[in-house]
Scaffold this active site. Structure first.
Site, PDB file in Angstrom:
ATOM      1  N   ARG A  60      93.688   0.903 -61.486  1.00  0.00           N
ATOM      2  CA  ARG A  60      94.297   1.552 -62.746  1.00  0.00           C
ATOM      3  C   ARG A  60      93.455   0.437 -63.708  1.00  0.00           C
ATOM      4  NH1 ARG A  60     100.975   1.373 -62.611  1.00  0.00           N
ATOM      5  NH2 ARG A  60     100.534   1.970 -64.840  1.00  0.00           N
ATOM      6  N   VAL A  94     100.881  -0.634 -69.719  1.00  0.00           N
ATOM      7  CA  VAL A  94     100.283  -2.032 -69.673  1.00  0.00           C
ATOM      8  C   VAL A  94      99.033  -1.201 -69.851  1.00  0.00           C
ATOM      9  CG1 VAL A  94     102.058  -2.160 -67.661  1.00  0.00           C
ATOM     10  CG2 VAL A  94     100.068  -1.357 -67.598  1.00  0.00           C
ATOM     11  N   HIS A 110     106.672  -4.778 -70.940  1.00  0.00           N
ATOM     12  CA  HIS A 110     106.235  -4.347 -69.122  1.00  0.00           C
ATOM     13  C   HIS A 110     105.159  -4.782 -68.523  1.00  0.00           C
ATOM     14  CE1 HIS A 110     109.151  -0.717 -69.412  1.00  0.00           C
ATOM     15  NE2 HIS A 110     109.422  -2.304 -69.304  1.00  0.00           N
ATOM     16  N   CYS A 118      98.669 -15.868 -62.005  1.00  0.00           N
ATOM     17  CA  CYS A 118      98.993 -16.979 -60.821  1.00  0.00           C
ATOM     18  C   CYS A 118     100.547 -17.308 -60.478  1.00  0.00           C
ATOM     19  CB  CYS A 118      98.181 -19.029 -60.901  1.00  0.00           C
ATOM     20  SG  CYS A 118      98.316 -19.656 -59.331  1.00  0.00           S
ATOM     21  N   GLY A 177     106.346   9.493 -77.096  1.00  0.00           N
ATOM     22  CA  GLY A 177     106.268   9.058 -75.796  1.00  0.00           C
ATOM     23  C   GLY A 177     106.748   8.611 -74.459  1.00  0.00           C
ATOM     24  N   SER A 179     109.940   9.182 -72.095  1.00  0.00           N
ATOM     25  CA  SER A 179     110.593  10.353 -70.888  1.00  0.00           C
ATOM     26  C   SER A 179     112.537   9.585 -70.884  1.00  0.00           C
ATOM     27  CB  SER A 179     111.075  10.383 -69.554  1.00  0.00           C
ATOM     28  OG  SER A 179     110.475   9.290 -68.743  1.00  0.00           O
ATOM     29  N   ASN A 202     107.696  13.164 -78.631  1.00  0.00           N
ATOM     30  CA  ASN A 202     108.032  13.553 -78.029  1.00  0.00           C
ATOM     31  C   ASN A 202     107.291  14.932 -77.624  1.00  0.00           C
ATOM     32  OD1 ASN A 202     107.614  11.830 -74.865  1.00  0.00           O
ATOM     33  ND2 ASN A 202     109.127  13.620 -73.954  1.00  0.00           N
ATOM     34  N   LEU A 203     107.086  15.060 -76.081  1.00  0.00           N
ATOM     35  CA  LEU A 203     105.848  16.109 -75.584  1.00  0.00           C
ATOM     36  C   LEU A 203     107.341  17.636 -75.975  1.00  0.00           C
ATOM     37  CD1 LEU A 203     103.614  17.489 -75.255  1.00  0.00           C
ATOM     38  CD2 LEU A 203     103.731  17.615 -73.219  1.00  0.00           C
TER      39      LEU A 203
HETATM   40  C1  BV8 Z   1     115.885  -4.318 -65.331  1.00  0.00           C
HETATM   41  C2  BV8 Z   1     105.202  -1.528 -64.641  1.00  0.00           C
HETATM   42  C3  BV8 Z   1     117.168  -6.310 -65.494  1.00  0.00           C
HETATM   43  C4  BV8 Z   1     104.929  -0.677 -63.821  1.00  0.00           C
HETATM   44  C5  BV8 Z   1     107.381  -0.204 -65.278  1.00  0.00           C
HETATM   45  C6  BV8 Z   1     119.823   3.070 -62.362  1.00  0.00           C
HETATM   46  C7  BV8 Z   1     120.256   3.514 -63.522  1.00  0.00           C
HETATM   47  C8  BV8 Z   1     119.684   2.837 -64.457  1.00  0.00           C
HETATM   48  C9  BV8 Z   1     118.837   1.822 -64.573  1.00  0.00           C
HETATM   49  C10 BV8 Z   1     118.550   1.184 -63.366  1.00  0.00           C
HETATM   50  C11 BV8 Z   1     119.046   2.144 -62.369  1.00  0.00           C
HETATM   51  N1  BV8 Z   1     118.284   1.716 -61.033  1.00  0.00           N
HETATM   52  C12 BV8 Z   1     117.466   0.287 -61.686  1.00  0.00           C
HETATM   53  C13 BV8 Z   1     117.716   0.268 -62.523  1.00  0.00           C
HETATM   54  C14 BV8 Z   1     116.591  -0.587 -63.755  1.00  0.00           C
HETATM   55  C15 BV8 Z   1     115.088  -0.318 -63.915  1.00  0.00           C
HETATM   56  C16 BV8 Z   1     115.607   1.155 -64.025  1.00  0.00           C
HETATM   57  O1  BV8 Z   1     115.488   1.393 -65.166  1.00  0.00           O
HETATM   58  N2  BV8 Z   1     114.993   2.114 -62.920  1.00  0.00           N
HETATM   59  C17 BV8 Z   1     114.821   3.744 -63.292  1.00  0.00           C
HETATM   60  C18 BV8 Z   1     113.795   3.825 -62.796  1.00  0.00           C
HETATM   61  C19 BV8 Z   1     116.325   4.015 -63.006  1.00  0.00           C
HETATM   62  N3  BV8 Z   1     114.598  -1.509 -64.420  1.00  0.00           N
HETATM   63  C20 BV8 Z   1     114.262  -2.527 -64.064  1.00  0.00           C
HETATM   64  O2  BV8 Z   1     114.329  -2.592 -63.076  1.00  0.00           O
HETATM   65  C21 BV8 Z   1     113.680  -3.339 -65.633  1.00  0.00           C
HETATM   66  N4  BV8 Z   1     114.232  -4.294 -65.754  1.00  0.00           N
HETATM   67  O3  BV8 Z   1     116.383  -3.463 -65.578  1.00  0.00           O
HETATM   68  O4  BV8 Z   1     115.708  -6.039 -65.687  1.00  0.00           O
HETATM   69  C22 BV8 Z   1     117.296  -7.084 -67.303  1.00  0.00           C
HETATM   70  C23 BV8 Z   1     117.127  -5.652 -68.067  1.00  0.00           C
HETATM   71  C24 BV8 Z   1     117.628  -6.179 -69.987  1.00  0.00           C
HETATM   72  C25 BV8 Z   1     117.804  -7.253 -70.190  1.00  0.00           C
HETATM   73  C26 BV8 Z   1     117.162  -8.527 -69.600  1.00  0.00           C
HETATM   74  C27 BV8 Z   1     116.819  -7.816 -67.104  1.00  0.00           C
HETATM   75  C28 BV8 Z   1     112.468  -2.993 -65.660  1.00  0.00           C
HETATM   76  C29 BV8 Z   1     111.670  -1.562 -65.828  1.00  0.00           C
HETATM   77  C30 BV8 Z   1     109.771  -2.233 -65.691  1.00  0.00           C
HETATM   78  C31 BV8 Z   1     109.399  -1.230 -64.532  1.00  0.00           C
HETATM   79  N5  BV8 Z   1     108.096  -1.372 -64.763  1.00  0.00           N
HETATM   80  N6  BV8 Z   1     105.954  -0.937 -65.566  1.00  0.00           N
HETATM   81  C32 BV8 Z   1     103.496  -0.360 -64.336  1.00  0.00           C
HETATM   82  O5  BV8 Z   1     103.089   0.408 -65.330  1.00  0.00           O
HETATM   83  O6  BV8 Z   1     102.955  -0.365 -62.859  1.00  0.00           O
HETATM   84  S1  BV8 Z   1     107.829   1.052 -65.524  1.00  0.00           S
HETATM   85  C33 BV8 Z   1     106.439   2.578 -65.742  1.00  0.00           C
HETATM   86  O7  BV8 Z   1     107.897   3.588 -66.909  1.00  0.00           O
HETATM   87  C34 BV8 Z   1     105.990   2.665 -67.020  1.00  0.00           C
HETATM   88  O8  BV8 Z   1     105.744   0.726 -68.024  1.00  0.00           O
HETATM   89  C35 BV8 Z   1     106.446   3.230 -67.779  1.00  0.00           C
HETATM   90  O9  BV8 Z   1     105.837   3.295 -70.053  1.00  0.00           O
HETATM   91  C36 BV8 Z   1     107.329   3.622 -68.098  1.00  0.00           C
HETATM   92  C37 BV8 Z   1     108.312   4.578 -68.319  1.00  0.00           C
HETATM   93  O10 BV8 Z   1     108.308   5.915 -68.524  1.00  0.00           O
HETATM   94  P1  BV8 Z   1     107.257   6.468 -69.566  1.00  0.00           P
HETATM   95  O11 BV8 Z   1     106.307   5.637 -70.463  1.00  0.00           O
HETATM   96  O12 BV8 Z   1     108.774   6.824 -70.398  1.00  0.00           O
HETATM   97  O13 BV8 Z   1     106.451   7.427 -68.577  1.00  0.00           O
HETATM   98  P2  BV8 Z   1     106.804   8.645 -68.321  1.00  0.00           P
HETATM   99  O14 BV8 Z   1     106.301   9.388 -67.753  1.00  0.00           O
HETATM  100  O15 BV8 Z   1     108.677   8.657 -67.457  1.00  0.00           O
HETATM  101  O16 BV8 Z   1     107.601   9.560 -69.724  1.00  0.00           O
HETATM  102  C38 BV8 Z   1     106.128  10.349 -70.328  1.00  0.00           C
HETATM  103  C39 BV8 Z   1     106.570  10.886 -70.986  1.00  0.00           C
HETATM  104  O17 BV8 Z   1     106.079  10.889 -72.340  1.00  0.00           O
HETATM  105  C40 BV8 Z   1     107.021  12.206 -70.836  1.00  0.00           C
HETATM  106  O18 BV8 Z   1     108.741  12.526 -71.143  1.00  0.00           O
HETATM  107  C41 BV8 Z   1     106.612  13.355 -71.251  1.00  0.00           C
HETATM  108  O19 BV8 Z   1     107.259  15.358 -71.656  1.00  0.00           O
HETATM  109  C42 BV8 Z   1     105.485  12.348 -73.180  1.00  0.00           C
HETATM  110  N7  BV8 Z   1     104.483  12.604 -72.842  1.00  0.00           N
HETATM  111  C43 BV8 Z   1     103.797  13.178 -72.388  1.00  0.00           C
HETATM  112  N8  BV8 Z   1     102.444  13.675 -72.559  1.00  0.00           N
HETATM  113  C44 BV8 Z   1     102.789  14.010 -74.106  1.00  0.00           C
HETATM  114  C45 BV8 Z   1     104.053  12.925 -74.050  1.00  0.00           C
HETATM  115  N9  BV8 Z   1     104.478  12.243 -75.514  1.00  0.00           N
HETATM  116  C46 BV8 Z   1     103.316  12.838 -76.819  1.00  0.00           C
HETATM  117  N10 BV8 Z   1     102.598  13.747 -76.200  1.00  0.00           N
HETATM  118  C47 BV8 Z   1     102.451  13.593 -75.463  1.00  0.00           C
HETATM  119  N11 BV8 Z   1     100.565  14.014 -75.194  1.00  0.00           N
END
Ligand code: BV8
Length: 235
Positions: A60, A94, A110, A118, A177, A179, A202-203
């Site tokens: 990436r 990121v 994120h 490290c 942008g 979801s 958003n899209l």
């Molecule tokens: C935490 C780094 C505690 C990795 C990422 C059950 C229910 C609810 C929550 C949870 C659960 N079980 C676990 C959880 C918590 C969990 C979570 O939310 N899980 C989800 C999957 C259910 N979250 C965590 O673990 C977080 N930590 O909660 O700690 C805490 C809480 C509060 C305070 C203190 C402590 C940590 C989450 C971080 C994970 N790391 N990234 C990597 O990237 O390699 S997240 C990853 O998803 C990316 O960062 C990404 O950015 C992020 C979110 O996704 P989106 O950016 O929305 O991207 P996506 O593809 O989903 O959507 C794109 C959108 O763009 C779409 O809607 C599309 O229509 C639109 N689009 C497309 N093209 C266009 C467009 N819009 C406009 N124009 C276009 N051309």
């Protein structure tokens, strides 16, 4: 409501980088080399197979060098420079496209693809090439102790204090942008004051679309510049 120095908070997600050629998180349906990203982008995934995870991020990081910020990134820089009140951009992304476009008041909640941490001395360093098993920490020189400076699932996002404080006091909140699948970012729209004007750009409608007062759907390179022009005409 006319506020002389309105506070503006913007949250961006992978969708703002899509037209720069970076695949969104869910469009790749979470698959990479037959691994779900949720399995690779986790502390357990890194513990289980650190070199597999490093390869995932090396790829990436390499992809990043072939991409450029798009007109949506540049429009947010124009908004930041002209906005009369407080301005904060919080990105879940990121990639460094907001940075390269010139955004200043910005937090990578994120983490960042171009930084490593490290696990021996906790130093965060800029890193633009592949991380290999013999890569040494620039600070303590330990080998094979570098991890991506990225917040994985199950880890705590960065700068949450500042983010929550800004959300509680802002007059405008826009999510661009994203979801609405990943928390805590998806819950930010619930953290703003009752007088705050909230906009989803958003899209297509996100899963938290109903929480926003205003929605604009379409590709970011069209919707964001139009929204910025309107925001600046309100000054
Ligand atoms: C935490 C780094 C505690 C990795 C990422 C059950 C229910 C609810 C929550 C949870 C659960 N079980 C676990 C959880 C918590 C969990 C979570 O939310 N899980 C989800 C999957 C259910 N979250 C965590 O673990 C977080 N930590 O909660 O700690 C805490 C809480 C509060 C305070 C203190 C402590 C940590 C989450 C971080 C994970 N790391 N990234 C990597 O990237 O390699 S997240 C990853 O998803 C990316 O960062 C990404 O950015 C992020 C979110 O996704 P989106 O950016 O929305 O991207 P996506 O593809 O989903 O959507 C794109 C959108 O763009 C779409 O809607 C599309 O229509 C639109 N689009 C497309 N093209 C266009 C467009 N819009 C406009 N124009 C276009 N051309």
């Amino acid at each position: 409501m006319t506020v002389s120095k309105p506070g503006l908070v913007i949250l961006t997600g992978a969708g703002i980088s899509a037209e720069s050629g970076i695949r969104t998180f869910r469009s790749s349906n979470g698959l990479w080399e037959e691994h779900r990203i949720e399995d690779v982008a986790t502390p357990m995934g890194f513990k289980r197979d650190p070199h597999l995870v490093q390869r995932f991020y090396n790829e990436r990081r390499k992809q990043l060098s072939q991409t450029l910020p798009n007109t949506a990134h540049h429009a947010l820089v124009e908004l930041e420079r002209a906005w009369p009140g407080s301005f904060l951009l919080v990105t879940q992304n990121v990639d460094d496209l907001h940075d390269r476009a010139g955004s200043q008041s910005m937090l990578h909640m994120h983490g960042e693809l171009l930084k490593v941490r490290c696990v021996s001395c906790d130093t965060v360093s800029r890193w633009e090439t592949d991380v290999l098993p013999d890569s040494q920490c620039p600070a303590c020189k330990a080998a094979d102790k570098l991890r991506p400076h990225i917040v994985w699932f199950g880890e705590t996002p960065l700068d949450m204090e500042i983010i929550y404080r800004s959300l509680e006091t802002c007059d405008y909140f826009a999510a661009i942008g994203t979801s609405g699948h990943v928390y805590p970012a998806a819950g930010f729209v619930q953290c703003v004051g009752s007088d705050c004007h909230t906009t989803e750009i958003n899209l297509e409608p996100s899963v938290v679309n109903s929480a926003f007062k205003e929605c604009r759907h379409g590709p970011a390179t069209e919707t964001v510049p139009a929204w910025v022009r309107e925001m600046l005409s309100r000054r």
